[in-house]
Design an enzyme around this catalytic site. Structure first.
Site, short mmCIF file in Angstrom:
data_model
loop_
_atom_site.label_atom_id
_atom_site.label_comp_id
_atom_site.label_asym_id
_atom_site.label_seq_id
_atom_site.Cartn_x
_atom_site.Cartn_y
_atom_site.Cartn_z
N GLY A 72 54.92 -20.60 -35.73
CA GLY A 72 55.40 -21.06 -37.04
C GLY A 72 54.32 -21.11 -38.10
O GLY A 72 54.32 -21.98 -38.98
N LEU A 73 53.39 -20.15 -38.01
CA LEU A 73 52.38 -19.95 -39.07
C LEU A 73 51.49 -21.17 -39.30
O LEU A 73 51.20 -21.54 -40.44
CB LEU A 73 53.06 -19.53 -40.38
CG LEU A 73 53.82 -18.20 -40.34
CD1 LEU A 73 54.58 -17.98 -41.65
CD2 LEU A 73 52.89 -17.04 -40.08
N ASN A 100 45.40 -11.63 -43.52
CA ASN A 100 46.82 -11.56 -43.19
C ASN A 100 47.56 -12.67 -43.94
O ASN A 100 47.25 -13.85 -43.79
CB ASN A 100 46.99 -11.71 -41.66
CG ASN A 100 48.44 -11.62 -41.23
OD1 ASN A 100 49.23 -12.52 -41.48
ND2 ASN A 100 48.79 -10.52 -40.59
N ASN A 128 52.26 -9.91 -44.32
CA ASN A 128 53.14 -10.10 -43.16
C ASN A 128 54.54 -10.46 -43.64
O ASN A 128 54.81 -11.61 -43.99
CB ASN A 128 52.54 -11.21 -42.29
CG ASN A 128 53.38 -11.48 -41.05
OD1 ASN A 128 54.38 -10.79 -40.81
ND2 ASN A 128 52.98 -12.46 -40.27
N CYS A 131 57.17 -12.32 -39.81
CA CYS A 131 57.08 -13.46 -38.87
C CYS A 131 58.49 -13.88 -38.45
O CYS A 131 59.30 -14.24 -39.30
CB CYS A 131 56.35 -14.64 -39.50
SG CYS A 131 56.36 -16.07 -38.39
N THR A 194 56.28 -9.09 -33.60
CA THR A 194 56.94 -9.37 -32.32
C THR A 194 58.47 -9.27 -32.38
O THR A 194 59.09 -9.76 -33.32
CB THR A 194 56.56 -10.78 -31.85
OG1 THR A 194 56.85 -11.70 -32.91
CG2 THR A 194 55.11 -10.88 -31.49
N GLY A 244 51.04 -3.80 -30.50
CA GLY A 244 52.15 -4.22 -29.65
C GLY A 244 51.82 -3.86 -28.21
O GLY A 244 51.95 -2.71 -27.81
N GLY A 245 51.30 -4.83 -27.46
CA GLY A 245 51.10 -4.64 -26.03
C GLY A 245 49.89 -3.84 -25.61
O GLY A 245 49.77 -3.46 -24.44
C1 SIN Z 1 53.72 -17.36 -35.90
O1 SIN Z 1 52.82 -18.03 -36.44
O2 SIN Z 1 54.82 -17.86 -35.65
C2 SIN Z 1 53.47 -15.94 -35.52
C3 SIN Z 1 53.16 -15.11 -36.69
C4 SIN Z 1 53.93 -13.85 -36.74
O3 SIN Z 1 54.55 -13.46 -35.75
O4 SIN Z 1 53.92 -13.20 -37.77
#
Ligand code: SIN
Length: 305
Positions: A72-73, A100, A128, A131, A194, A244-245
């Protein structure tokens, strides 16, 4: 000797390995493990206009060959990142950084981008729009070509540094979104963030994560990431940072053959804090094995047939 150098929109990197945002803190935390100057660059922890505590716990769950996160950032806010975190990092890392940026409105993105644009060690702005763990922002910009283009053009108008847009895999047609941000002026794209997933606690009969859903990362997402980078490469001309991975030198080569000009390594840092260094050390031998003398020349090499 293998030439590992790559260039992203005029920013030269000694090698294509970049720790992914959110898996490497603000970088200096890893300087106790190894000399982080071996890295190509670092994508800093996702930053928002205001400080954020993040989502309630639990916000991590295991999945086969990976993990699920709904952080959640969490971050200290753009002013703290610029005034405290980057100066700390500058003491142990002397290469261009990737800032970012996340937001909940177009204005949020522009606000942070303008601030990072003035920081001399920042080489690239990574916006970004992907998220999956917040409401009313984040991924909602990245799942609509129109909204993605709106953020891109607003940020581009406000800054001088190269702007890379970080895309979500949670879309039907990645080519459409990639083309929309290219047309809106993006200098590059980075993908994949993700994919959304879930785990259920059987005894409680409830989702494990307090946010219910989270983003999947780790080796399990590599085939998905390769497919999407491959498709994006066919859709746009701007450079791609693939992620990614990735957890080995061969994964790096595979991602670059799919179309990436550089790569980010994420979940592997959480398994082994030295993962990026190990990949950089393995890369020359892997390149030699496959007859690669200059790694930048293999970008998109799998599109020949
Ligand atoms: C997060 O902080 O929830 C992950 C960040 C993201 O997936 O962009």
């Amino acid at each position: 000797m293998v030439d590992l150098s790559v260039t992203l929109s005029g920013v030269k990197l000694d090698n294509p390995i970049i720790p992914a945002s959110g898996t490497f803190g603000f970088g200096y935390e890893f300087a106790d493990w190894y000399d982080i100057n071996v890295l190509g660059s670092i994508s800093l922890k996702g930053t928002t206009k205001e400080p954020r505590f993040g989502n309630p716990t639990p916000r991590i769950a295991e999945i086969p060959s990976g993990l699920l996160n709904s952080v959640g950032l969490q971050n200290p806010g753009v002013d703290d990142v610029i005034e405290k975190e980057i100066p700390r990092l500058e003491k142990c890392f002397s290469k261009p950084l990737i800032a970012n940026i996340s937001g909940f409105s177009v204005e949020d993105y522009v606000y942070c981008a303008e601030k990072f644009d003035k920081v001399s060690q920042v080489g690239i702005l990574e916006i970004n729009i992907s998220c999956p763990n917040v409401h009313g922002g984040g991924m909602s910009f990245g799942t609509s070509a129109k909204a993605a283009a709106l953020v891109t053009s607003a940020v581009k108008k406000a800054v001088k540094k190269p702007v890379y847009i970080k895309l979500t895999p949670n879309v039907t047609d990645i080519a459409e979104i990639a083309r929309a941000v290219e047309e809106a002026g993006a200098d590059g794209i980075s993908l994949i963030n993700t994919p959304l997933g879930m785990r259920i606690d059987i005894s409680r009969r409830k989702p494990i994560l307090s946010n219910k859903t989270g983003g999947m990362s780790g080796p399990c997402v590599l085939p998905l990431a390769l497919r999407m980078v491959f498709q994006a490469y066919e859709a746009v001309k701007i450079p791609i940072i693939g992620m990614g991975g990735i957890s080995s030198a061969n994964d790096v080569i595979e991602m670059m053959l799919a179309g990436a000009s550089a790569v980010q390594v994420g979940a592997a840092n959480l398994v082994d804090p030295c993962a990026c260094r190990n990949i950089i050390e393995e890369l020359p031998a892997s390149c030699e094995k496959y007859g690669i003398k200059k790694i930048s020349e293999i970008t998109g090499g799998a599109h020949n047939g």
